[in-house]
Scaffold this motif. Sequence first.
Motif, PDB file in Angstrom:
ATOM      1  N   ALA A  61       0.620  -1.216   0.086  1.00 31.11           N
ATOM      2  CA  ALA A  61       0.022   0.005  -0.042  1.00 31.11           C
ATOM      3  C   ALA A  61       0.829   1.221  -0.052  1.00 31.11           C
ATOM      4  N   VAL A  62       2.240   1.340   0.771  1.00 32.94           N
ATOM      5  CA  VAL A  62       2.788   2.476   0.793  1.00 32.94           C
ATOM      6  C   VAL A  62       3.914   2.531  -0.173  1.00 32.94           C
ATOM      7  N   LYS A  63       4.030   1.543  -1.032  1.00 34.86           N
ATOM      8  CA  LYS A  63       5.410   1.416  -1.907  1.00 34.86           C
ATOM      9  C   LYS A  63       5.468   2.672  -2.780  1.00 34.86           C
ATOM     10  N   ASP A  64       4.145   3.301  -3.343  1.00 36.39           N
ATOM     11  CA  ASP A  64       4.123   4.146  -4.443  1.00 36.39           C
ATOM     12  C   ASP A  64       3.784   5.596  -3.860  1.00 36.39           C
ATOM     13  N   MET A  65       3.863   5.584  -2.547  1.00 39.21           N
ATOM     14  CA  MET A  65       3.185   7.028  -2.006  1.00 39.21           C
ATOM     15  C   MET A  65       4.631   7.933  -1.709  1.00 39.21           C
ATOM     16  N   GLU A  66       4.387   9.005  -1.787  1.00 43.27           N
ATOM     17  CA  GLU A  66       5.236  10.075  -1.435  1.00 43.27           C
ATOM     18  C   GLU A  66       5.863   9.653   0.032  1.00 43.27           C
ATOM     19  N   PRO A  67       7.327   9.811   0.122  1.00 39.84           N
ATOM     20  CA  PRO A  67       7.940   9.779   1.431  1.00 39.84           C
ATOM     21  C   PRO A  67       7.524  10.515   2.366  1.00 39.84           C
ATOM     22  N   GLY A  68       6.984  11.936   2.115  1.00 37.18           N
ATOM     23  CA  GLY A  68       6.600  12.916   3.234  1.00 37.18           C
ATOM     24  C   GLY A  68       5.330  12.578   3.614  1.00 37.18           C
ATOM     25  N   ARG A  69       4.345  12.005   2.891  1.00 39.44           N
ATOM     26  CA  ARG A  69       2.747  11.701   3.216  1.00 39.44           C
ATOM     27  C   ARG A  69       2.664  11.342   4.539  1.00 39.44           C
ATOM     28  N   ARG A  70       1.844  11.886   5.380  1.00 39.63           N
ATOM     29  CA  ARG A  70       1.371  11.217   6.515  1.00 39.63           C
ATOM     30  C   ARG A  70       0.879   9.825   6.501  1.00 39.63           C
ATOM     31  N   CYS A  71       1.233   9.058   7.525  1.00 36.36           N
ATOM     32  CA  CYS A  71       0.445   7.753   7.737  1.00 36.36           C
ATOM     33  C   CYS A  71       0.330   7.497   9.264  1.00 36.36           C
ATOM     34  N   PHE A  72      -0.302   6.490   9.540  1.00 34.30           N
ATOM     35  CA  PHE A  72      -0.524   6.342  11.148  1.00 34.30           C
ATOM     36  C   PHE A  72      -0.091   4.615  11.365  1.00 34.30           C
ATOM     37  N   ARG A  73       0.533   4.588  12.488  1.00 30.70           N
ATOM     38  CA  ARG A  73       1.063   3.280  13.001  1.00 30.70           C
ATOM     39  C   ARG A  73       0.601   2.840  14.309  1.00 30.70           C
ATOM     40  N   MET A  74       0.331   1.666  14.304  1.00 35.66           N
ATOM     41  CA  MET A  74      -0.225   1.343  15.935  1.00 35.66           C
ATOM     42  C   MET A  74       1.177   0.786  16.455  1.00 35.66           C
ATOM     43  N   VAL A  75       1.399   1.289  17.633  1.00 33.66           N
ATOM     44  CA  VAL A  75       2.802   1.090  18.398  1.00 33.66           C
ATOM     45  C   VAL A  75       2.382   0.955  19.772  1.00 33.66           C
ATOM     46  N   GLY A  76       2.462  -0.516  20.352  1.00 33.63           N
ATOM     47  CA  GLY A  76       1.916  -0.624  21.601  1.00 33.63           C
ATOM     48  C   GLY A  76       0.563  -0.320  21.987  1.00 33.63           C
ATOM     49  N   GLY A  77      -0.273  -0.402  21.048  1.00 27.68           N
ATOM     50  CA  GLY A  77      -1.716  -0.034  21.388  1.00 27.68           C
ATOM     51  C   GLY A  77      -2.096   1.410  21.131  1.00 27.68           C
ATOM     52  N   VAL A  78      -1.039   2.209  20.718  1.00 26.81           N
ATOM     53  CA  VAL A  78      -1.145   3.731  20.450  1.00 26.81           C
ATOM     54  C   VAL A  78      -1.007   3.967  19.213  1.00 26.81           C
ATOM     55  N   LEU A  79      -2.044   5.009  18.416  1.00 30.65           N
ATOM     56  CA  LEU A  79      -1.951   5.139  17.339  1.00 30.65           C
ATOM     57  C   LEU A  79      -1.095   6.223  17.043  1.00 30.65           C
ATOM     58  N   GLU A  81       1.255   9.165  14.583  1.00 29.87           N
ATOM     59  CA  GLU A  81       1.393   9.627  13.316  1.00 29.87           C
ATOM     60  C   GLU A  81       3.114   9.690  12.902  1.00 29.87           C
ATOM     61  N   ARG A  82       3.349   9.264  11.773  1.00 24.64           N
ATOM     62  CA  ARG A  82       4.625   9.279  11.014  1.00 24.64           C
ATOM     63  C   ARG A  82       4.481   9.547   9.514  1.00 24.64           C
ATOM     64  N   THR A  83       5.736   9.561   8.942  1.00 24.32           N
ATOM     65  CA  THR A  83       5.619   9.709   7.642  1.00 24.32           C
ATOM     66  C   THR A  83       5.844   8.283   7.110  1.00 24.32           C
ATOM     67  N   VAL A  84       5.550   8.150   5.612  1.00 22.82           N
ATOM     68  CA  VAL A  84       5.842   6.818   4.764  1.00 22.82           C
ATOM     69  C   VAL A  84       7.088   6.686   4.916  1.00 22.82           C
ATOM     70  N   ALA A  85       8.154   7.687   4.857  1.00 29.90           N
ATOM     71  CA  ALA A  85       9.664   7.476   4.878  1.00 29.90           C
ATOM     72  C   ALA A  85      10.180   6.852   6.408  1.00 29.90           C
ATOM     73  N   GLU A  86       9.287   7.239   7.520  1.00 26.99           N
ATOM     74  CA  GLU A  86       9.773   6.600   8.607  1.00 26.99           C
ATOM     75  C   GLU A  86       9.231   5.304   8.943  1.00 26.99           C
ATOM     76  N   VAL A  87       8.146   4.935   8.265  1.00 28.69           N
ATOM     77  CA  VAL A  87       7.292   3.776   8.606  1.00 28.69           C
ATOM     78  C   VAL A  87       7.714   2.417   7.591  1.00 28.69           C
ATOM     79  N   LYS A  88       8.039   2.744   6.158  1.00 29.13           N
ATOM     80  CA  LYS A  88       8.205   1.780   5.306  1.00 29.13           C
ATOM     81  C   LYS A  88       9.296   0.857   5.920  1.00 29.13           C
ATOM     82  N   PRO A  89      10.533   1.413   6.254  1.00 26.08           N
ATOM     83  CA  PRO A  89      11.707   0.754   6.624  1.00 26.08           C
ATOM     84  C   PRO A  89      11.247  -0.120   7.769  1.00 26.08           C
TER      85      PRO A  89
END
Length: 147
Positions: A61-79, A81-89
Motif C-alpha cells: 500500500a505504501v510503496k508508491d506513496m510520497e515519502p513525506g505523506r502522513r500515515c499512522f502506525r499502531m505502536v504498543g496499542g497507541v496510534l 502519526e509518522r511519515t511513509v519514509a519513517e514507517v516503510k523501513p
Amino acid sequence: FGSRFLFSALQAVVAAMAEGKVSQQQVIEEVQKLDKERQALMNKIAELDQEMKEHNLVIEAVKDMEPGRRCFRMVGGVLVERTVAEVKPSVEANKGQIEQIVMKLREQLDEKSNTLNQLAEKYGLNKPQNAQQSQQDASKSSTGVLV
C-alpha cells in the motif's frame, strides 16, 4: 536450545525403554506431549504467517506513496502519526524478523515431526491422531449401548 533439550530428554526416555526402565505408557505420554508441542508450533506459525501477510499488504500500500505523506502506525496499542519514509523501513524490517522466526519455528516443527515418526516406527505406535481415535472407539464400544 529448547529443541536440543527436548531431543536429549526424548533420547533418555527411549534409552530407558530399551533397558526396560520405562513403560510403553510413558513413551505414549511422551509422544502425546510432543504432538501437543507440535500443534502449538503449527498454530504459532499460522499466526505469524498471517502477520507477514498483513505486513506485505502495508508494504504494498505504501510503496508508491510520497515519502513525506502522513500515515499512522499502531505502536504498543497507541496510534502514532509518522511519515511513509519513517514507517516503510521499519515495517520491512519487522517483516524480515517475522520471516526469520517462522523459519526457526518450521525447523523445530520438522525436528518434532521426525522424532514423532521415528518413535512411532520404532515402537509400533499409531500416529497420535489415530491413537486418540482408537481410544475413543474403544471407550464407545465398551459402554454396551446398541444403536
